[in-house]
Each structure stands twice: as structure tokens, then as C-alpha cells.
Write an enzyme that holds these catalytic residues in place. Structure first.
Site, PDB file in Angstrom:
ATOM      1  N   GLU A   1       0.871  -1.170   0.000  1.00 44.91           N
ATOM      2  CA  GLU A   1       0.000   0.000   0.000  1.00 44.91           C
ATOM      3  C   GLU A   1       0.907   1.219   0.000  1.00 44.91           C
ATOM      4  OE1 GLU A   1      -3.357   1.993   2.777  1.00 44.91           O
ATOM      5  OE2 GLU A   1      -3.909   0.178   1.685  1.00 44.91           O
TER       6      GLU A   1
ATOM      7  N   CYS B   1      -1.695   8.560   3.939  1.00 41.23           N
ATOM      8  CA  CYS B   1      -1.867   8.261   2.512  1.00 41.23           C
ATOM      9  C   CYS B   1      -3.317   8.417   2.089  1.00 41.23           C
ATOM     10  CB  CYS B   1      -1.355   6.863   2.193  1.00 41.23           C
ATOM     11  SG  CYS B   1      -2.071   5.567   3.218  1.00 41.23           S
TER      12      CYS B   1
END
Length: 470
Positions: free
Chosen positions: A230, A264
Site C-alpha cells: 500500500e 496516505c
């Protein structure tokens, strides 16, 4: 002895902590020990593993205050640290309740050939390596770890060298549960330690930058082991003319600046219909001005310090580039040094475009650049004009209108009339698009199933000779 790594305090700017990374051969030896423990961990079954993790939760609860203090020392922020610890503990409960059904193999069934029975099995990977980042050091070191342990894997975690203090509390809680310490540990270190970990595990999970993620993926591919990545995001939000402007501004302020924008999943660019843009900017700026820096105490305000010193340099670069190209600052806009730490007030920018790094590269700060659009098609094109595809948000007067737009955005999770829901809601499976990641969903049932390989036993149920035998 490997050289020590000095750790900077994000609130004071001083070095007040050190870690000593293990040598490569020490990493390999620890991996061998964990892999041996994994055999019994798998054999004892899911109910035993749940009992062990619940005992670990109690050991963590006994140390909860110390854990919150350690995460606060690592990150310099308080409210998010409390939320991070609570989310981790509730996630542990959630996985323990869900795991029995999710790790159970499918029942046997008859194949297309009537006398052959298919008997599915699920076989965990032996040793999972987790390399986690600094922005949510506890939560992101455990988001893959807990389902992997319940699946029957052993796990080694290497957290970021920028935020390693919480490891002490975690290791103490692990040591308090003898059955867990045989299959789970944390190790300190930077890139070299991460590389040694990849060299010795059977599967790697990495959360971090695209650049490092590519290195991790290449190293995993060289060893032919799975890599679940990720990576970065440049999450867009679209505010349509029909949206509730006050609601959109409130949600997007939170989605952009919680944890100082160091996520993020932060909203990093906002596209607003020209007809409501002025009102949206005015509302957002008024709300942003109500937030305070968490200084001089961690609970003095809502906006914590910039955790990583190098991130401050990148934020300054993005702001400087935007201002040089004509962006207008409505609030914030300047990194301050207070008590030795680096701080940025919530920053609203207008007159921005895609020639500016603040609209195209991951900034990781409490910055809200706003660009107008005239048509929905234009907004969708702008939202998709990126190398990233982690998550997004759409605001509209009616849910169906928001959904129609959301379905055209190239991202894995899209919040409708809210922002950052994927950070709070774990049931929805999603994949990262483009450069934002690789591999199966870390949300929903698929998260635990990533750590088990499918095996099938093909059983002949008849004594009649097969027609294809010689």
C-alpha cells in the site's frame, strides 16, 4: 555490532532516542526461530490462536497508558494517538470474532468427474514480514499482522526508524504471553534491516512510498514471494454544485488535516464547481482558522507537528512551487519552528492547477489546494489525472448523483458525502489503483485470506479403475 540510529523527537527537534539494528545474520536467526514456532501455532488451530491474541490484548490493556505515551512521543500528537491505540485494540477484537468463519475451508464437493471429490484446504504462509511507516506507527504495524497471526502465520515487523519508541511497549506485551512470543516479534532498523527481512520471509507486506515500494516489490519478485503493497496517494475530492457546502467543508477539513495531513488517505486536492466555489472557500477557511496547533502541549490543539524532518522540506518545496506559479494562500502557508518542532497551520490554496507539485505529487501535509471546474466531466478528468489511485471523495445533493460520479473515479475506495471513511470502516474490500499499491485487499474478509494459500485434495471415492489408466 551494527551502528546505532539516532531518533529525532518531532516536538522538540532534538535527538532523544536511539535504536540498534540487528545484523543480517541476527535477522535470519530470528526468522528461523519464528518459523519453527509457526508449525505448532498452525497445528493448534484457530481457537487457540484467538485465545492467545485475547491474552495479548489484556497484556496491552495493562500497558495502555504507556502505549499511548510512546505513540505520542513518536508522533508528537495526542488525540490521534489515543484514537490509534483504541482503533488497534478494537481491531484485535473484531478480527478475533470474524476469524473462525474466514479461516474455515470450503466444504468438500464432487468434481465434474463423479467419483472424484474435491477437498479444499487453506495453508498459511510460514513467516510474514511487515515493513510499516511512521505516520501511524502502531496501527500500520498491526493492520496486516493481526490477520496474518490468526491465519496461522508467524510474523516479524520492522517499523519505521523515525517512530520506533512504541516497540518497547509492544515487545513487553508480547513477552507477557509466552505462546505469542514464539511466533511474533518486532525488530528495529532502517532500509538494510528491511532488506534482510525480505530475504528471510515467505511473504512481505509494505506500507510506504512508491519509490521504496518498487524496491520491495523487486526484492520480493527476485525471491518469488508475494508482496502486498500500500503506497502513496494524491486523493481527490469533488464538490458538485448541489452539495451541502457546509457539510462538504467540514468533512474535507477533517479528511485533509487530521494527523497533520500525514496520511496516505488524506484528501490532497479539492475540485469545486465554480458556482459554489467562493462560498466553499470562505466556509473552509473559516473552519480551518478555528483549529489550533497542538502546542505547547500535545493536547493544546488539533494539529500536531510534522513528524519527519525530511517531510517538512518536501512541503516547503510544494508550497514554494505553488506560490511561484500564482497560487493564493488564504490561511496557513508557512512552516513554523516552535519549541524545536516543525509545524504548519491548516493551509488553504486557490488559483492552483496541475502544473504545480501540490496538485500532482504526494505532499503529506495539512494543505488543501482548491481548483474550480465548470463541468462534471472536467472534474472527473482532473481527479483521474494522477499516477495514484488510493481513495477519493465526492459530495453531491443526492447520493445517486455522488455515486454516478464516484463510479468514474480511478481509485479503490471513494467516500460519498464524507471523507476518509476507508480509514474508519474496515469491512469494505478494495484494491489500490495505479501506483498506489499492489496485491489483495487489506480490508474485509480478503485481508485474512491473503495469508493462506489454497490447496485442494482430489480424492478418488470409487474402487473402479479409472478409464484413462493404462
Amino acid at each position: 555490532m551494527a551502528p546505532t540510529i539516532s531518533v529525532r523527537n518531532p516536538r522538540t527537534g532534538t535527538v532523544d532516542y536511539q535504536i540498534t539494528p540487528p545484523r543480517a545474520e541476527q535477522v535470519a536467526s530470528t526468522c528461523d526461530r519464528l518459523r519453527q514456532g509457526q508449525l505448532e501455532w498452525q497445528a493448534l488451530g484457530i481457537n487457540h490462536r484467538i485465545d492467545v491474541l485475547r491474552a495479548w490484548k489484556q497484556a496491552l490493556l495493562d500497558r495502555k497508558d504507556a502505549l499511548i505515551q510512546a505513540v505520542t512521543a513518536d508522533t508528537g500528537r495526542w488525540a490521534e494517538s489515543v484514537l490509534e491505540v483504541d482503533s488497534f485494540l478494537s481491531g484485535l477484537d473484531r478480527w478475533c470474532s470474524l476469524a473462525p468463519d474466514l479461516v474455515a475451508p470450503a466444504p468438500p464437493k464432487t468434481a465434474a468427474i463423479p467419483f472424484i471429490e474435491l477437498r479444499p484446504q487453506l495453508v498459511p504462509y510460514g513467516l510474514v514480514g511487515v515493513i510499516s511507516p511512521w505516520n501511524f506507527p502502531l496501527l500500520l504495524s498491526t493492520i496486516d499482522t493481526i490477520p496474518a497471526l490468526l491465519a496461522g502465520c508467524a510474523v516479524m515487523v520492522k517499523p519505521s526508524e523515525i517512530t520506533p519508541r512504541f516497540m518497547e511497549v509492544m515487545l513487553a506485551a508480547i513477552a507477557a504471553v509466552p505462546a505469542l512470543k514464539t511466533v511474533f516479534t518486532y525488530i528495529p532498523g532502517a532500509g538494510e534491516t528491511g532488506a534482510a527481512l525480505i530475504d528471510n520471509v515467505d511473504l512481505v507486506c509494505f506500507t510506504g512510498s512508491v519509490a521504496t515500494g518498487k524496491v520491495v516489490a523487486a526484492a520480493a519478485a527476485k525471491r518469488m514471494i508475494p508482496a502486498f503493497l500500500e503506497l502513496g496517494g494524491k486523493d481527490p475530492a469533488i464538490v458538485l454544485a448541489s452539495a451541502d457546502v457546509d457539510q462538504a467543508a467540514t468533512a474535507l477539513l477533517w479528511g485533509s488535516v487530521v494527523n497533520g495531513g500525514q496520511s496516505c488517505l488524506s484528501i490532497e486536492r479539492i475540485y469545486v464547481d465554480r458556482r459554489v466555489c467562493d462560498r466553499f472557500v470562505e466556509t473552509l477557511v473559516a473552519k480551518a482558522n478555528q483549529l489550533q496547533l497542538a502546542y505547547p502541549e500535545p493536547n493544546s490543539g488539533q494539529i500536531g507537528p510534522i513528524i519527519a524532518e525530511r517531510q517538512a522540506d518536501l512541503i516547503r518545496s510544494h508550497l514554494g512551487d505553488a506560490l511561484e506559479k500564482g497560487a493564493v494562500v488564504h490561511c496557513g502557508g508557512t512552516i513554523e519552528t516552535l519549541g524545536g518542532g516543525l509545524w504548519l497551520q491548516p493551509t488553504v490554496l486557490t488559483q492552483v492547477d496541475h502544473t504545480m507539485a501540490v496538485m500532482t505529487a504526494e505532499t503529506f501535509g495539512p494543505i488543501m489546494p482548491i481548483m474550480v471546474f465548470d463541468t462534471v466531466e472536467q472534474a472527473i478528468t482532473l481527479a483521474n489525472d494522477t499516477d495514484y489511485g488510493l481513495s477519493a471523495a465526492v459530495f453531491a445533493g443526492a447520493p445517486d448523483e455522488a455515486q454516478t460520479v464516484a463510479q468514474q473515479i480511478q481509485a479503490g475506495a471513494i467516500s460519498l458525502n464524507d471523507a476518509g471513511l476507508t480509514a474508519l470502516v474496515y469491512e469494505g474490500e478494495k484494491n489500490a489503483f495505479k501506483l498506489s499499491g499492489l496485491g489483495g485487499s487489506r480490508m474485509g474478509p480478503a485481508s485474512i485470506q491473503r495469508f493462506m494459500r489454497k490447496q485442494v485434495l482430489l480424492a478418488k471415492t470409487s474402487s473402479i479403475p479409472d478409464p484413462w489408466w493404462f
